[in-house]
Design a protein around this motif. Structure first.
Motif, PDB file in Angstrom:
ATOM      1  N   GLY A 146      -1.814  -5.726 -10.905  1.00 12.13           N
ATOM      2  CA  GLY A 146      -2.746  -6.669 -10.298  1.00 12.13           C
ATOM      3  C   GLY A 146      -4.054  -6.032  -9.857  1.00 12.13           C
ATOM      4  N   PRO A 147      -3.997  -4.976  -9.052  1.00 13.30           N
ATOM      5  CA  PRO A 147      -5.230  -4.302  -8.671  1.00 13.30           C
ATOM      6  C   PRO A 147      -6.058  -3.825  -9.862  1.00 13.30           C
ATOM      7  CG  PRO A 147      -3.451  -3.608  -7.237  1.00 13.30           C
ATOM      8  CD  PRO A 147      -2.837  -4.446  -8.305  1.00 13.30           C
ATOM      9  N   ARG A 148      -5.368  -3.377 -10.929  1.00 19.90           N
ATOM     10  CA  ARG A 148      -6.106  -2.955 -12.129  1.00 19.90           C
ATOM     11  C   ARG A 148      -6.872  -4.130 -12.731  1.00 19.90           C
ATOM     12  NH1 ARG A 148      -7.946   1.192 -14.403  1.00 19.90           N
ATOM     13  NH2 ARG A 148      -6.903   1.183 -16.438  1.00 19.90           N
ATOM     14  N   CYS A 149      -6.251  -5.305 -12.765  1.00 22.50           N
ATOM     15  CA  CYS A 149      -6.914  -6.503 -13.295  1.00 22.50           C
ATOM     16  C   CYS A 149      -8.095  -6.922 -12.426  1.00 22.50           C
ATOM     17  CB  CYS A 149      -5.917  -7.655 -13.405  1.00 22.50           C
ATOM     18  SG  CYS A 149      -4.671  -7.428 -14.688  1.00 22.50           S
ATOM     19  N   GLN A 150      -8.052  -6.531 -11.164  1.00 21.48           N
ATOM     20  CA  GLN A 150      -9.143  -6.876 -10.253  1.00 21.48           C
ATOM     21  C   GLN A 150     -10.246  -5.821 -10.241  1.00 21.48           C
ATOM     22  OE1 GLN A 150      -6.820  -7.465  -6.622  1.00 21.48           O
ATOM     23  NE2 GLN A 150      -6.855  -9.687  -6.914  1.00 21.48           N
ATOM     24  N   GLY A 151     -10.142  -4.809 -11.092  1.00 18.32           N
ATOM     25  CA  GLY A 151     -11.226  -3.849 -11.225  1.00 18.32           C
ATOM     26  C   GLY A 151     -10.982  -2.487 -10.618  1.00 18.32           C
ATOM     27  N   ALA A 152      -9.832  -2.279  -9.994  1.00 21.52           N
ATOM     28  CA  ALA A 152      -9.550  -0.965  -9.408  1.00 21.52           C
ATOM     29  C   ALA A 152      -9.323   0.061 -10.516  1.00 21.52           C
ATOM     30  CB  ALA A 152      -8.323  -1.040  -8.510  1.00 21.52           C
ATOM     31  N   THR A 153      -9.682   1.299 -10.232  1.00 20.83           N
ATOM     32  CA  THR A 153      -9.385   2.361 -11.193  1.00 20.83           C
ATOM     33  C   THR A 153      -7.878   2.589 -11.223  1.00 20.83           C
ATOM     34  OG1 THR A 153      -9.499   4.142  -9.553  1.00 20.83           O
ATOM     35  CG2 THR A 153     -11.578   3.478 -10.617  1.00 20.83           C
ATOM     36  N   LYS A 154      -7.430   3.312 -12.245  1.00 19.14           N
ATOM     37  CA  LYS A 154      -6.002   3.572 -12.368  1.00 19.14           C
ATOM     38  C   LYS A 154      -5.482   4.313 -11.141  1.00 19.14           C
ATOM     39  CE  LYS A 154      -2.547   5.534 -15.498  1.00 19.14           C
ATOM     40  NZ  LYS A 154      -2.302   6.197 -16.814  1.00 19.14           N
ATOM     41  N   ALA A 155      -6.242   5.288 -10.671  1.00 19.71           N
ATOM     42  CA  ALA A 155      -5.809   6.072  -9.507  1.00 19.71           C
ATOM     43  C   ALA A 155      -5.772   5.191  -8.252  1.00 19.71           C
ATOM     44  CB  ALA A 155      -6.741   7.259  -9.292  1.00 19.71           C
ATOM     45  N   GLU A 156      -6.819   4.349  -8.073  1.00 27.65           N
ATOM     46  CA  GLU A 156      -6.859   3.463  -6.910  1.00 27.65           C
ATOM     47  C   GLU A 156      -5.700   2.467  -6.943  1.00 27.65           C
ATOM     48  OE1 GLU A 156     -11.734   3.298  -6.284  1.00 27.65           O
ATOM     49  OE2 GLU A 156     -10.698   1.795  -7.528  1.00 27.65           O
ATOM     50  N   ALA A 190      -2.437   4.141  -6.134  1.00 29.81           N
ATOM     51  CA  ALA A 190      -2.338   4.477  -4.712  1.00 29.81           C
ATOM     52  C   ALA A 190      -1.966   3.228  -3.901  1.00 29.81           C
ATOM     53  CB  ALA A 190      -3.662   5.057  -4.224  1.00 29.81           C
ATOM     54  N   GLN A 191      -2.609   2.101  -4.231  1.00 27.55           N
ATOM     55  CA  GLN A 191      -2.260   0.856  -3.546  1.00 27.55           C
ATOM     56  C   GLN A 191      -0.805   0.476  -3.819  1.00 27.55           C
ATOM     57  OE1 GLN A 191      -5.092  -2.378  -4.222  1.00 27.55           O
ATOM     58  NE2 GLN A 191      -6.745  -0.893  -4.462  1.00 27.55           N
ATOM     59  N   ALA A 192      -0.392   0.622  -5.075  1.00 28.27           N
ATOM     60  CA  ALA A 192       0.975   0.271  -5.433  1.00 28.27           C
ATOM     61  C   ALA A 192       1.986   1.140  -4.700  1.00 28.27           C
ATOM     62  CB  ALA A 192       1.160   0.412  -6.944  1.00 28.27           C
ATOM     63  N   ALA A 193       1.678   2.429  -4.568  1.00 27.21           N
ATOM     64  CA  ALA A 193       2.579   3.325  -3.854  1.00 27.21           C
ATOM     65  C   ALA A 193       2.738   2.887  -2.400  1.00 27.21           C
ATOM     66  CB  ALA A 193       2.054   4.758  -3.931  1.00 27.21           C
ATOM     67  N   GLY A 194       1.629   2.417  -1.805  1.00 27.39           N
ATOM     68  CA  GLY A 194       1.695   1.922  -0.435  1.00 27.39           C
ATOM     69  C   GLY A 194       2.597   0.707  -0.312  1.00 27.39           C
ATOM     70  N   TRP A 195       2.503  -0.190  -1.294  1.00 26.20           N
ATOM     71  CA  TRP A 195       3.342  -1.387  -1.252  1.00 26.20           C
ATOM     72  C   TRP A 195       4.813  -1.051  -1.469  1.00 26.20           C
ATOM     73  CZ3 TRP A 195       2.405  -5.690   0.948  1.00 26.20           C
ATOM     74  CH2 TRP A 195       1.090  -6.143   1.083  1.00 26.20           C
ATOM     75  N   LEU A 196       5.104  -0.130  -2.396  1.00 27.89           N
ATOM     76  CA  LEU A 196       6.491   0.250  -2.618  1.00 27.89           C
ATOM     77  C   LEU A 196       7.078   0.930  -1.383  1.00 27.89           C
ATOM     78  CD1 LEU A 196       6.433   1.532  -6.307  1.00 27.89           C
ATOM     79  CD2 LEU A 196       7.312  -0.642  -5.434  1.00 27.89           C
ATOM     80  N   ALA A 197       6.263   1.700  -0.698  1.00 30.54           N
ATOM     81  CA  ALA A 197       6.726   2.323   0.544  1.00 30.54           C
ATOM     82  C   ALA A 197       7.044   1.250   1.571  1.00 30.54           C
ATOM     83  CB  ALA A 197       5.668   3.290   1.072  1.00 30.54           C
TER      84      ALA A 197
END
Length: 364
Positions: free
Chosen positions: A113-123, A126-133
């Motif tokens: 989702g964040p990638r589709c919204q324009g975030a870089t792969k790294a960004e 990082a967001q996904a890791a926060g959500w999984l945590a």
């Protein structure tokens, strides 16, 4: 609760002003018409509850933009979404079977989702890791969906929906794919996550327990129309249709009240109640309030007494539920010992008694 700076974006976005959801969903089909009004403030969890074919899923798909409206309106935080394509709506969806991408890891599913919204792969990662945590799934970040349990897959799907920072979260039977044991645990976890979600959440379910536990407000839909809405306790105490009464486990009747007497519709019997009412009313009482006797009782203080016939018997938890027909169709709950002592079987004639103090009457 964690400090706000440690909370992933989109959860408790207290700085974002919101007006919530204001919708009238009208969808016309050849043999069916949906006409449902929905309003909700930011932070509300609303459950759409109803039997199969009532229009719940059609309403959810209309909110997501997957089914076009033929009338009404759809506004979210003051913005009209009627003509906004699905991909451009600030809406997150958790589907019944989750629909995780099978070739992506849990981390990359959430990062999509964040990638589709324009975030870089790294960004995005990082967001996904926060959500999984947040979901307690850090140790499963690299796992593909086929390696996840049902509860883990449900949490990944929820994280994927929340990672897009939606202003409307839609959940379509989110616990239906889980076994009974997992469902208890995941329901409690989902309730906690929904309580922390600042925007509007709409849940579709046919399970009354899911609705009662997860939602702040219930909207009951039958035949494409809203037949009742209110808090879970309001709905449970004052059902207004047979479907709702069955959901919450009550015998429900409608009639005309004159003081402490209610004459039921369709030339039915009269019921004695404790309330002093006048005009159209509903009368409800639980199956456990019904006592059964093989012979007409002579010393009972119950003011309501009817001759009935046992139409069916089934196990209901640790009790036996008897389906009764006759003067007044109703259901009664009794212990297995009591059922055996009464010699209950389909076709048996019994007398059913209910004390006036165990009935609950309210205006129709």
């Amino acid at each position: 609760m964690t400090d706000i700076d440690e909370t992933p974006a989109g959860l408790r976005d207290r700085g974002l002003p919101g007006e919530g959801l204001d919708a009238r969903l009208v969808v016309d089909r050849v043999t069916f018409r949906l006409d449902v009004a929905l309003t909700a403030a930011p932070g509300d969890v609303v459950a759409l509850l109803g039997p199969n074919g009532a229009g719940k899923t059609t309403a959810l798909r209309a909110l997501a933009g997957l089914v076009p409206l033929t009338g009404g309106h759809l506004r979210l935080d003051g913005a009209a979404l009627d003509r906004t394509p699905p991909e451009a709506r600030p809406v997150g969806v958790v589907f019944q079977d989750y629909l995780l991408f099978p070739h992506l890891s849990a981390l990359d599913n959430v990062a999509f989702g964040p990638r589709c919204q324009g975030a870089t792969k790294a960004e995005a990662r990082a967001q996904a890791a926060g959500w999984l945590a947040r979901m307690g799934l850090t140790g499963h970040a690299g796992a593909k969906p086929r390696r996840l349990s049902g509860g883990q897959a449900q949490r990944v799907a929820l994280a994927r929906a929340l990672a897009t920072r939606p202003r409307l979260l839609l959940l379509d039977e989110p616990l239906a794919a889980l076994d009974a044991r997992t469902r208890l645990e995941v329901r409690a976890q989902l309730r906690r996550h929904l309580a922390e979600f600042e925007a509007v959440a709409v849940l579709v379910t046919h399970d009354p327990l899911d609705a009662m536990v997860l939602a702040d407000r219930l909207v009951v839909v039958e035949h494409g129309r809203v037949v009742q809405e209110g808090t879970p306790s309001d709905i449970a105490r004052r059902p207004r249709t047979d479907y709702v009464a069955q959901l919450v486990g009550l015998n429900l009747y409608r009639g005309q009240a004159d003081g402490h007497t209610v004459r039921l519709e369709a030339a039915g019997p009269a019921l004695t109640i404790t309330e002093d009412l006048s005009g159209p009313v509903f009368v409800a009482f639980p199956p456990g309030a019904v006592t059964l006797h093989r012979d007409r009782p002579t010393g009972s203080s119950a003011r309501n007494l009817w001759r009935c016939e046992v139409a069916g018997l089934e196990t209901h938890g640790d009790q036996i539920r008897a389906d009764l027909t006759g003067t007044l169709p109703l259901t009664a709950d009794l212990t297995t010992v009591a059922a055996a002592e009464l010699g209950l079987h389909p076709g048996a004639v019994v007398w059913a008694a209910v004390k006036a103090a165990q009935t609950h009457a309210y205006p129709a």
